[in-house]
Design a protein around this motif. Structure first.
Motif, mmCIF file in Angstrom:
data_model
loop_
_atom_site.group_PDB
_atom_site.id
_atom_site.type_symbol
_atom_site.label_atom_id
_atom_site.label_comp_id
_atom_site.label_asym_id
_atom_site.label_seq_id
_atom_site.Cartn_x
_atom_site.Cartn_y
_atom_site.Cartn_z
ATOM 1 N N LEU A 1 7.388 2.428 -11.990
ATOM 2 C CA LEU A 1 6.511 1.133 -12.006
ATOM 3 C C LEU A 1 5.713 1.107 -10.934
ATOM 4 C CD1 LEU A 1 5.469 -1.254 -13.918
ATOM 5 C CD2 LEU A 1 7.752 -2.504 -13.047
ATOM 6 N N VAL A 2 5.928 1.149 -9.427
ATOM 7 C CA VAL A 2 5.167 0.374 -9.051
ATOM 8 C C VAL A 2 4.131 1.975 -7.978
ATOM 9 C CG1 VAL A 2 6.186 -0.473 -5.914
ATOM 10 C CG2 VAL A 2 7.350 -0.540 -8.233
ATOM 11 N N ALA A 3 4.371 2.861 -8.108
ATOM 12 C CA ALA A 3 3.813 3.839 -6.824
ATOM 13 C C ALA A 3 2.433 3.925 -7.717
ATOM 14 C CB ALA A 3 4.580 5.069 -7.001
ATOM 15 N N PRO A 4 2.656 3.603 -9.041
ATOM 16 C CA PRO A 4 0.992 3.625 -9.670
ATOM 17 C C PRO A 4 -0.081 3.047 -8.888
ATOM 18 C CG PRO A 4 2.626 4.456 -11.450
ATOM 19 C CD PRO A 4 3.375 3.461 -10.398
ATOM 20 N N ILE B 1 0.106 -7.062 -3.681
ATOM 21 C CA ILE B 1 0.299 -7.522 -1.686
ATOM 22 C C ILE B 1 -0.416 -6.905 -1.054
ATOM 23 C CG2 ILE B 1 0.891 -9.793 -0.637
ATOM 24 C CD1 ILE B 1 1.688 -11.060 -2.918
ATOM 25 N N SER B 2 0.809 -5.970 -0.847
ATOM 26 C CA SER B 2 0.931 -4.406 0.136
ATOM 27 C C SER B 2 -0.541 -4.331 0.165
ATOM 28 C CB SER B 2 2.058 -3.484 -0.293
ATOM 29 O OG SER B 2 1.892 -3.278 -0.933
ATOM 30 N N THR B 3 -1.192 -3.596 -1.268
ATOM 31 C CA THR B 3 -2.303 -2.930 -1.337
ATOM 32 C C THR B 3 -3.063 -3.821 -0.953
ATOM 33 O OG1 THR B 3 -3.258 -3.457 -3.440
ATOM 34 C CG2 THR B 3 -1.651 -1.352 -2.565
ATOM 35 N N LEU B 4 -3.651 -5.110 -0.891
ATOM 36 C CA LEU B 4 -4.758 -5.900 0.269
ATOM 37 C C LEU B 4 -4.598 -5.559 1.562
ATOM 38 C CD1 LEU B 4 -6.958 -7.982 -0.835
ATOM 39 C CD2 LEU B 4 -5.072 -9.828 -1.079
ATOM 40 N N VAL B 5 -2.637 -5.763 2.161
ATOM 41 C CA VAL B 5 -2.907 -6.348 3.226
ATOM 42 C C VAL B 5 -3.147 -4.386 3.797
ATOM 43 C CG1 VAL B 5 -1.245 -5.920 5.119
ATOM 44 C CG2 VAL B 5 -1.549 -8.559 2.942
ATOM 45 N N PHE B 6 -3.202 -3.524 3.217
ATOM 46 C CA PHE B 6 -3.059 -2.733 3.893
ATOM 47 C C PHE B 6 -4.949 -2.591 4.084
ATOM 48 C CE2 PHE B 6 1.084 -0.092 2.966
ATOM 49 C CZ PHE B 6 0.943 -0.032 4.682
ATOM 50 N N LEU C 1 5.923 -4.742 3.100
ATOM 51 C CA LEU C 1 5.800 -5.921 1.788
ATOM 52 C C LEU C 1 6.453 -4.226 1.266
ATOM 53 C CD1 LEU C 1 2.364 -7.639 2.011
ATOM 54 C CD2 LEU C 1 5.411 -8.850 1.712
ATOM 55 N N MET C 2 5.859 -2.630 1.132
ATOM 56 C CA MET C 2 5.595 -1.761 0.355
ATOM 57 C C MET C 2 6.617 -1.997 -0.094
ATOM 58 S SD MET C 2 3.802 2.271 1.181
ATOM 59 C CE MET C 2 4.557 2.019 2.401
ATOM 60 N N THR C 3 7.808 -1.114 1.391
ATOM 61 C CA THR C 3 9.126 -1.394 1.077
ATOM 62 C C THR C 3 9.998 -1.715 0.182
ATOM 63 O OG1 THR C 3 9.284 -0.040 3.498
ATOM 64 C CG2 THR C 3 11.629 -0.645 2.525
ATOM 65 N N GLN C 4 9.690 -3.112 0.771
ATOM 66 C CA GLN C 4 10.534 -4.559 -0.152
ATOM 67 C C GLN C 4 9.930 -4.326 -1.652
ATOM 68 O OE1 GLN C 4 13.472 -5.386 1.838
ATOM 69 N NE2 GLN C 4 12.878 -7.173 0.801
#
Length: 307
Positions: free
Chosen positions: A242-245, A12-17, A230-233
């Motif tokens: 798991l998350v970074a890629p 969701i954070s990538t979509l928001v960014f 969102l990214m921080t959470q």
């Protein structure tokens, strides 16, 4: 830990960014970069402050022992944003975003030089390969270097490349700050610093935005602040390995929005270069996971506009 929630928040954070990037792209040819930086930084404070207020009294959360360190981080960040927003004015969204993917790789090199971190040969190899991918993406834009200032695409590509250097410097400075500073303080003082530094660009010609442009500028800040949260959470609920890629899924949104709103289709060099850079970045994360490194050690800095 809740890996599924972490993955969901990250996506969701990538979509928001991506929404932030599109908001900026929509006004980039009418509003100067310094003014965009102001709106991006100032209005990002609103969701961040609301979130922090629910975490408890702001005083302890914002206490800092290193005001100069925050100022340096803000200076790096505002320079990166200024250059990158200028690049967005001259390049397709996907092209500018793809070039920015070189920043995490450069952070690896800077961490070794400036912070004395141990960097193994496999990471140096990934950095070299990754920058080979950046060169592949840059090649079509550069053309004859003698005409770089008259060729909009070439100049935009160079702005994007220089922006990655400052993004990496900002990421390195964040690593220094995390040794003593709370996350809330780092995020808030970054936005405050960028807001203040952006005022220095007023003499260079800010404009009075139309109602539509004003809405886009405010949206860019709100999207940026929400995306940061969102990214921080996401890193609280799942390991960075798991998350970074998933950061690279932002390329999908950039391509979709770019084609839909601006008729932009990435060239073959951007596709090939992106695959190389993304592959190098994912290799580093997976290799660190195999070696049992902690999530904090392999976390990546954000994009220039979401730093």
């Amino acid at each position: 830990m809740n890996p599924l929630l972490g993955i969901t928040l990250k996506l969701i954070s990538t979509l928001v960014f991506a929404g932030m990037l599109i908001s900026i792209k929509l006004v980039a040819d009418r509003v100067p970069p310094g003014e965009i930086v102001f709106f991006r930084s100032f209005f990002a404070l609103i969701p961040v402050l609301i979130y922090l207020r629910f975490q408890g009294p702001l005083g302890p959360l914002l206490f800092t022992e290193r005001p100069v360190g925050h100022m340096v981080r803000s200076l790096y960040g505002v320079t990166s944003m200024f250059l990158w927003f200028g690049a967005l004015q001259l390049l397709p969204v996907a092209d500018a975003l793809a070039i920015s993917y070189g920043a995490p790789l450069l952070t690896v090199a800077l961490a070794a030089v400036l912070l004395g971190e141990q960097v193994r040969i496999y990471r140096w190899t990934a950095v070299v390969v990754g920058f080979g991918g950046v060169l592949v993406m840059l090649a079509p834009h550069l053309g004859d270097l003698r005409h770089i200032f008259s060729d909009g695409a070439a100049f935009g590509a160079m702005l994007a490349l220089i922006s990655t250097v400052f993004t990496a410097l900002a990421g390195t400075q964040v690593r220094r700050l995390t040794m003593t500073e709370k996350t809330g303080a780092i995020v808030i003082y970054f936005s405050l610093g960028c807001t203040l530094f952006s005022f220095a660009t007023i003499p260079f010609g800010w404009v009075r935005p139309s109602a539509f442009d004003l809405a886009c500028l405010i949206a860019s800040g709100l999207f940026g602040g929400i995306g940061q949260l969102l990214m921080t959470q996401s890193y609280r609920y799942a390991h960075a390995s798991l998350v970074a890629p998933l950061e690279y899924s932002s390329m999908l949104w950039a391509v979709i929005y770019g084609a839909w709103l601006f008729g932009e289709v990435p060239g073959i060099s951007v596709v090939i270069g992106s695959v190389i850079v993304i592959g190098a970045g994912v290799f580093i994360v997976l290799r660190e996971r195999a070696l049992g490194r902690s999530p904090e050690e392999i976390r990546k800095p954000g994009l220039p506009g979401g730093a």
